[in-house]
Design a protein around this motif. Structure first.
Motif, mmCIF file in Angstrom:
data_model
loop_
_atom_site.group_PDB
_atom_site.id
_atom_site.type_symbol
_atom_site.label_atom_id
_atom_site.label_comp_id
_atom_site.label_asym_id
_atom_site.label_seq_id
_atom_site.Cartn_x
_atom_site.Cartn_y
_atom_site.Cartn_z
ATOM 1 N N VAL A 27 0.487 -10.307 19.753
ATOM 2 C CA VAL A 27 0.219 -9.095 18.971
ATOM 3 C C VAL A 27 1.558 -8.425 18.693
ATOM 4 O O VAL A 27 2.278 -8.055 19.636
ATOM 5 N N PRO A 28 1.972 -8.275 17.425
ATOM 6 C CA PRO A 28 3.235 -7.575 17.133
ATOM 7 C C PRO A 28 3.106 -6.090 17.452
ATOM 8 O O PRO A 28 2.090 -5.470 17.142
ATOM 9 N N VAL A 29 4.137 -5.527 18.091
ATOM 10 C CA VAL A 29 4.088 -4.110 18.455
ATOM 11 C C VAL A 29 5.304 -3.327 17.974
ATOM 12 O O VAL A 29 5.319 -2.097 18.051
ATOM 13 N N GLU A 30 6.318 -4.029 17.461
ATOM 14 C CA GLU A 30 7.514 -3.335 16.964
ATOM 15 C C GLU A 30 7.963 -3.967 15.662
ATOM 16 O O GLU A 30 7.967 -5.191 15.524
ATOM 17 N N SER A 31 8.363 -3.101 14.723
ATOM 18 C CA SER A 31 8.875 -3.569 13.446
ATOM 19 C C SER A 31 10.195 -2.873 13.139
ATOM 20 O O SER A 31 10.362 -1.679 13.412
ATOM 21 N N ASN A 32 11.136 -3.633 12.575
ATOM 22 C CA ASN A 32 12.410 -3.046 12.154
ATOM 23 C C ASN A 32 12.954 -3.879 10.993
ATOM 24 O O ASN A 32 12.941 -5.117 11.044
ATOM 25 N N ASP A 33 13.409 -3.204 9.943
ATOM 26 C CA ASP A 33 13.932 -3.878 8.758
ATOM 27 C C ASP A 33 12.941 -4.886 8.188
ATOM 28 O O ASP A 33 13.314 -5.978 7.735
ATOM 29 N N GLY A 34 11.655 -4.525 8.251
ATOM 30 C CA GLY A 34 10.630 -5.363 7.658
ATOM 31 C C GLY A 34 10.231 -6.583 8.463
ATOM 32 O O GLY A 34 9.471 -7.429 7.970
ATOM 33 N N GLU A 35 10.724 -6.695 9.691
ATOM 34 C CA GLU A 35 10.398 -7.839 10.536
ATOM 35 C C GLU A 35 9.816 -7.368 11.855
ATOM 36 O O GLU A 35 10.206 -6.317 12.380
ATOM 37 N N TYR A 36 8.888 -8.156 12.384
ATOM 38 C CA TYR A 36 8.369 -7.881 13.716
ATOM 39 C C TYR A 36 9.418 -8.266 14.752
ATOM 40 O O TYR A 36 9.961 -9.370 14.713
ATOM 41 N N ARG A 37 9.683 -7.348 15.680
ATOM 42 C CA ARG A 37 10.755 -7.559 16.659
ATOM 43 C C ARG A 37 10.253 -7.765 18.086
ATOM 44 O O ARG A 37 10.879 -8.465 18.870
ATOM 45 N N TYR A 65 15.186 7.883 21.192
ATOM 46 C CA TYR A 65 13.936 8.254 20.509
ATOM 47 C C TYR A 65 13.708 7.433 19.241
ATOM 48 O O TYR A 65 12.601 6.926 19.008
ATOM 49 N N GLU A 66 14.734 7.284 18.416
ATOM 50 C CA GLU A 66 14.573 6.584 17.136
ATOM 51 C C GLU A 66 14.192 5.120 17.359
ATOM 52 O O GLU A 66 13.407 4.548 16.589
ATOM 53 N N GLN A 67 14.747 4.490 18.381
ATOM 54 C CA GLN A 67 14.391 3.103 18.686
ATOM 55 C C GLN A 67 12.976 3.011 19.254
ATOM 56 O O GLN A 67 12.238 2.065 18.953
ATOM 57 N N TYR A 68 12.615 3.979 20.060
ATOM 58 C CA TYR A 68 11.263 4.008 20.622
ATOM 59 C C TYR A 68 10.221 4.146 19.518
ATOM 60 O O TYR A 68 9.155 3.514 19.577
ATOM 61 N N GLU A 69 10.522 4.925 18.495
ATOM 62 C CA GLU A 69 9.582 5.167 17.408
ATOM 63 C C GLU A 69 9.261 3.902 16.610
ATOM 64 O O GLU A 69 8.247 3.852 15.914
ATOM 65 N N ARG A 70 10.106 2.890 16.713
ATOM 66 C CA ARG A 70 9.837 1.643 15.993
ATOM 67 C C ARG A 70 8.665 0.869 16.599
ATOM 68 O O ARG A 70 8.121 -0.040 15.963
ATOM 69 N N ILE A 71 8.273 1.219 17.818
ATOM 70 C CA ILE A 71 7.224 0.471 18.515
ATOM 71 C C ILE A 71 5.864 1.040 18.086
ATOM 72 O O ILE A 71 5.237 1.828 18.797
ATOM 73 N N PHE A 72 5.421 0.625 16.931
ATOM 74 C CA PHE A 72 4.188 1.164 16.354
ATOM 75 C C PHE A 72 2.969 0.825 17.208
ATOM 76 O O PHE A 72 1.978 1.549 17.203
ATOM 77 N N GLY A 73 3.041 -0.278 17.946
ATOM 78 C CA GLY A 73 1.905 -0.698 18.751
ATOM 79 C C GLY A 73 1.548 0.252 19.869
ATOM 80 O O GLY A 73 0.424 0.213 20.387
ATOM 81 N N LEU A 74 2.480 1.123 20.254
ATOM 82 C CA LEU A 74 2.190 2.120 21.290
ATOM 83 C C LEU A 74 1.685 3.426 20.699
ATOM 84 O O LEU A 74 1.314 4.330 21.438
ATOM 85 N N ARG A 75 1.689 3.541 19.376
ATOM 86 C CA ARG A 75 1.124 4.720 18.724
ATOM 87 C C ARG A 75 -0.277 4.447 18.182
ATOM 88 O O ARG A 75 -1.035 5.376 17.960
#
Length: 268
Positions: A27-37, A65-75
């Protein structure tokens, strides 16, 4: 109960750190620059969703904080009123920084720790420039240095640890990153603060690195993956239980233990 959990290489994993796993099980939980990380397994994510509805899940990360916000799966689908970022330098309540805690941390660092510029100067004299890819002073609190790990001297970290003693700073090597962190910027202190705010009575904590150790030692029960700094340093520990599996499956082991605790509690 509080479930205070480190993120990278404890709960979530990049493709390089997860080990062998079927892509259909991710399950992807983080995205950055259009890619799942970063990813979790389906079983781990489902269990975390359930647990976050039953107990107080508190993500605890060295990410800013800004890096944490990339983890959409936790929101999305995961409940977490509190979060700890910047290695304990910031506590978030409903997504917003708690200024009382942040001001307290910064005052303590100014009073008890050597200036950051002095520490970085010591580090730069010890580590050759061709070993360093990039460095950053994160949240005006600690340094994150991306290095060419294969070029580092084998005894660098013990030597760096010795160099920092007496200056109120410590160090950690995680993958390609060396962290230089003030002693008073800790996840353990932030977890104690969240425990006071929330009124919860117990803490279950999980983390893989030396930066997680303070959090694990203030917990009533603690686990660590059988990979990472803590496992390499200790192998076994009277306060920390290591998982049976490594890589992304270690997160399943941690969440399975918590699920079993909830089953016992529900029976009682």
């Amino acid at each position: 109960m509080i479930f205070a959990c480190d993120l990278d290489q404890t709960l979530i994993y990049s493709r390089n750190s997860m080990g062998l796993v079927d892509a259909d099980d991710l399950v992807p939980v983080e995205s950055n620059d259009g890619e799942y990380r970063s990813f979790m397994t389906r079983a781990a994510y489902s269990n975390l969703q359930y647990l976050s509805e039953q107990i107080l899940f508190v993500p605890a990360t060295t990410r800013i904080y800004e890096q944490y916000e990339r983890i959409f799966g936790l929101r999305e689908g995961i409940q977490s009123k509190y979060a700890i970022v910047s290695n304990g330098g910031k506590v978030l309540i409903d997504g917003r920084p708690d200024r009382v805690w942040e001001d307290q941390v910064r005052r303590t660092v100014r009073t008890n720790c050597a200036p950051s510029t002095e520490i970085k100067s010591k580090f730069d004299r010890l580590v050759a420039k061709d070993c360093i890819i990039k460095d950053a002073y994160c949240d005006d609190l600690f340094y994150s240095v991306i290095v060419k790990r294969d070029l580092l001297p084998p005894d660098l970290m013990p030597e760096l640890e010795s160099l920092l003693q007496g200056h109120g700073w410590n160090c950690s090597l995680q993958g390609r990153k060396i962290y230089l962190v003030p002693d008073h910027v800790t996840k353990g202190a932030a977890v104690r603060y969240v425990k006071e705010l929330s009124g919860e009575q117990s803490v279950f904590a999980a983390g893989d690195s030396l930066l997680d150790e303070s959090m694990l030692l203030v917990a009533d029960e603690a686990m660590a993956p059988n990979h990472g700094e803590l496992y390499r340093k200790y192998g076994s520990h009277d306060r920390i239980r290591f998982t049976e599996r490594s890589g992304i499956r270690a997160s399943e082991d941690i969440l399975d233990v918590l699920m079993n605790r909830m089953e016992v509690r529900n029976v009682l």
